[in-house]
Design an enzyme around this catalytic site. Sequence first.
Site, PDB file in Angstrom:
ATOM      1  N   GLU A 196       3.487  11.692   3.680  1.00 17.46           N
ATOM      2  CA  GLU A 196       3.439  10.960   4.938  1.00 17.46           C
ATOM      3  C   GLU A 196       4.774  10.298   5.248  1.00 17.46           C
ATOM      4  OE1 GLU A 196       0.171   8.214   4.499  1.00 17.46           O
ATOM      5  OE2 GLU A 196      -1.249   9.825   4.072  1.00 17.46           O
ATOM      6  N   CYS A 242      10.158   5.573   7.762  1.00 15.52           N
ATOM      7  CA  CYS A 242       9.848   5.322   6.359  1.00 15.52           C
ATOM      8  C   CYS A 242       9.463   6.670   5.748  1.00 15.52           C
ATOM      9  CB  CYS A 242       8.694   4.332   6.305  1.00 15.52           C
ATOM     10  SG  CYS A 242       8.049   4.060   4.664  1.00 15.52           S
ATOM     11  N   CYS A 260       2.322   9.340  -6.805  1.00 16.01           N
ATOM     12  CA  CYS A 260       3.245   8.587  -7.660  1.00 16.01           C
ATOM     13  C   CYS A 260       2.587   8.350  -9.007  1.00 16.01           C
ATOM     14  CB  CYS A 260       3.614   7.252  -7.013  1.00 16.01           C
ATOM     15  SG  CYS A 260       4.743   6.259  -8.000  1.00 16.01           S
ATOM     16  N   CYS A 310       0.915   1.314  -9.746  1.00 20.23           N
ATOM     17  CA  CYS A 310       0.888  -0.126  -9.513  1.00 20.23           C
ATOM     18  C   CYS A 310      -0.518  -0.497  -9.028  1.00 20.23           C
ATOM     19  CB  CYS A 310       1.926  -0.526  -8.469  1.00 20.23           C
ATOM     20  SG  CYS A 310       3.590  -0.078  -8.974  1.00 20.23           S
ATOM     21  N   CYS A 360      -1.520  -0.277  -5.018  1.00 22.81           N
ATOM     22  CA  CYS A 360      -0.933   0.741  -4.144  1.00 22.81           C
ATOM     23  C   CYS A 360      -1.784   2.005  -4.100  1.00 22.81           C
ATOM     24  CB  CYS A 360       0.468   1.059  -4.663  1.00 22.81           C
ATOM     25  SG  CYS A 360       1.228   2.478  -3.857  1.00 22.81           S
ATOM     26  N   CYS A 394       2.609  -0.505   4.221  1.00 17.63           N
ATOM     27  CA  CYS A 394       3.068  -0.470   2.828  1.00 17.63           C
ATOM     28  C   CYS A 394       1.879  -0.374   1.889  1.00 17.63           C
ATOM     29  CB  CYS A 394       3.785  -1.749   2.456  1.00 17.63           C
ATOM     30  SG  CYS A 394       5.217  -2.090   3.416  1.00 17.63           S
TER      31      CYS A 394
HETATM   32  N1  SAH Z   1       7.848   3.290  -5.065  1.00 17.54           N
HETATM   33  C1  SAH Z   1       8.741   2.425  -4.422  1.00 17.54           C
HETATM   34  C2  SAH Z   1       8.771   2.563  -2.920  1.00 17.54           C
HETATM   35  C3  SAH Z   1       7.493   2.751  -2.155  1.00 17.54           C
HETATM   36  S1  SAH Z   1       6.410   1.407  -1.943  1.00 17.54           S
HETATM   37  C4  SAH Z   1       8.458   0.982  -4.814  1.00 17.54           C
HETATM   38  O1  SAH Z   1       7.444   0.738  -5.430  1.00 17.54           O
HETATM   39  O2  SAH Z   1       9.301   0.139  -4.532  1.00 17.54           O
HETATM   40  C5  SAH Z   1       7.164   0.302  -0.765  1.00 17.54           C
HETATM   41  C6  SAH Z   1       6.775  -1.166  -0.991  1.00 17.54           C
HETATM   42  O3  SAH Z   1       5.393  -1.394  -0.681  1.00 17.54           O
HETATM   43  C7  SAH Z   1       6.959  -1.606  -2.429  1.00 17.54           C
HETATM   44  O4  SAH Z   1       7.579  -2.859  -2.505  1.00 17.54           O
HETATM   45  C8  SAH Z   1       5.529  -1.674  -2.920  1.00 17.54           C
HETATM   46  O5  SAH Z   1       5.390  -2.508  -4.039  1.00 17.54           O
HETATM   47  C9  SAH Z   1       4.816  -2.185  -1.694  1.00 17.54           C
HETATM   48  N2  SAH Z   1       3.368  -2.026  -1.717  1.00 17.54           N
HETATM   49  C10 SAH Z   1       2.638  -1.136  -2.430  1.00 17.54           C
HETATM   50  N3  SAH Z   1       1.317  -1.300  -2.189  1.00 17.54           N
HETATM   51  C11 SAH Z   1       1.215  -2.315  -1.294  1.00 17.54           C
HETATM   52  C12 SAH Z   1       0.103  -2.947  -0.631  1.00 17.54           C
HETATM   53  N4  SAH Z   1      -1.141  -2.560  -0.835  1.00 17.54           N
HETATM   54  N5  SAH Z   1       0.377  -3.951   0.214  1.00 17.54           N
HETATM   55  C13 SAH Z   1       1.644  -4.345   0.447  1.00 17.54           C
HETATM   56  N6  SAH Z   1       2.728  -3.778  -0.124  1.00 17.54           N
HETATM   57  C14 SAH Z   1       2.507  -2.785  -1.002  1.00 17.54           C
HETATM   58 FE1  SF4 Z   2       4.492   4.171  -6.982  1.00 14.02          FE
HETATM   59 FE2  SF4 Z   2       3.125   2.722  -5.237  1.00 14.02          FE
HETATM   60 FE3  SF4 Z   2       4.093   1.580  -7.444  1.00 14.02          FE
HETATM   61 FE4  SF4 Z   2       5.786   2.344  -5.503  1.00 14.02          FE
HETATM   62  S1  SF4 Z   2       4.204   0.754  -5.344  1.00 14.02           S
HETATM   63  S2  SF4 Z   2       6.006   2.691  -7.706  1.00 14.02           S
HETATM   64  S3  SF4 Z   2       4.709   4.177  -4.747  1.00 14.02           S
HETATM   65  S4  SF4 Z   2       2.527   3.181  -7.372  1.00 14.02           S
END
Ligand code: SAH
Ligand code: SF4
Length: 339
Positions: free
Chosen positions: A84, A97, A104, A108, A111, A327
Site C-alpha cells: 500500500e 508514504c 514486516c 511491533c 502495528c 500509521c
Molecule cells: N517500519 C518503520 C516504518 C513504518 S511504520 C518503522 O517502524 O519506523 C511508520 C510509523 O508508524 C512508525 O513510527 C511506527 O512505529 C508507527 N506506527 C505503527 N503502528 C502504529 C499505530 N497503530 N498507530 C500509530 N503509529 C503506528
Molecule cells: Fe514493522 Fe510495523 Fe514495527 Fe514498522 S512499526 S517495524 S512496519 S512491525
Amino acid sequence: MNKNLKSFTLRQLGEIVEKPYNSIQIYRWIWKKGVDRIEEFSDISKRLRKKLIDEGYFVGNIGEKFRINSSDGSVKFVFEDGYEAVYMPEKNRNTVCVSSQLGCNLKCKFCATGLLGFRRNLMAWEIADQVLQISKKLNKKITNVVFMGMGEPLLNFENVKQAIRIMTSHIGLNIGAKHITISTSGIVPKIYELANFDRRVKLAISLHSAIEEKRIKIMPIAKAYSLREIKEALIYYLEKQRLRITIEYIHLKGFNDTDEDIYELRKFIRGIDCKINIIPYNKVDYFDWEAPNEEDVYNFYDKLKKILDNVVITIRWSKGRDIYGACGQLGYQLVHNAK
Ligand code: SAH
Ligand code: SF4
C-alpha cells in the site's frame, strides 16, 4: 538481471544505451512523461528502440488493485499483491508514504503490518513506481516521500537506496533528497550505512519509549539493539548528514506517557539535534491499546513541552484513519482476510 527499464539509475541506463543523451531521453519518457511503451519513445532512433526490445527490455508498471479516498483528502492505493501507499496532500506539499516490504518481520505490538508477518521485499522499481503511479493517476506533482508505509526500510536497504537514487534524479521524479524521510525501528548497523549514503535523506526513528524494558515490551527488535547503541548511531548520522532527526513517539495511553517516561526521553535526546513527533496510536483490532482522544494527546503534549523545554514537538494527526490508511494500519485488510 531485471530488464525492466525502471530498475536502473540514469547512470546505469547510460551503460545500456549507446549515447549518454539517449539515457536522458528514456528517463524522461519513463519517469517524467509516464510513458511505458518503448515503441512510443519517439525522439530516439527506431534502431535503438528495436534493439532494446529485441534484447528483452521493457517498461513494467505496478498495477493498482484498488484505492480508497479518505474524507481528509488522502488516498490509499493498494498495489499488486497487497502493498500500500498513501497520498497525503498538504498546503505546500504533496507527500506519498511508500511501502518497502510486503508485511514486516518485526512484529511491533501496535502495528497491523507486523501482524501480517513478512511476505517479501519490494524491488527498487516497485518502490519508486508507487510515487510515479500516484502522481500520474492523480495528476499531482509529488514533492515529498516518506518511508512509513509497510515494512522496515532498513531491512530492504539495497532496494531502498536504489529507489532513492531513481526518485531523486533531476530528469525524472526529481524529489529532493532532503524531502525524503526514512523511518526505522532502529536497525543500528544500517543507520551507520544511511549516514554514509551518497544521498542526504532525513531519518526518523521509532523510539516510542526511552525506557529499555518498556521498549522491548512493545518492539521485539529492541532486544537486538539497545537504546545506547541507537543513540550512538544517531549521533554518527548527525555528524555525517547534519539533518535534524525526527524522534517518533507513539502515544499509547497509560503506557508511555507518564512523567518518568518523559524524564527518560529527556535524557535520551540530550546531545541529539532532533524534534519529537507524537503519533497518537491509531486503533488496530487485535491489540488492546486504547486510542487516545484529542484531549489525552494535548495533555501529553503539554507535559512534554513543560519538561522538555525548547524542543520542537509536533503531533502527527494521522491522515486516512477512516480508510485504514493511517500509521500502523496498513495491511489491515490483508490481516483481516487471513483471519
Ligand atoms: N517500519 C518503520 C516504518 C513504518 S511504520 C518503522 O517502524 O519506523 C511508520 C510509523 O508508524 C512508525 O513510527 C511506527 O512505529 C508507527 N506506527 C505503527 N503502528 C502504529 C499505530 N497503530 N498507530 C500509530 N503509529 C503506528
Ligand atoms: Fe514493522 Fe510495523 Fe514495527 Fe514498522 S512499526 S517495524 S512496519 S512491525
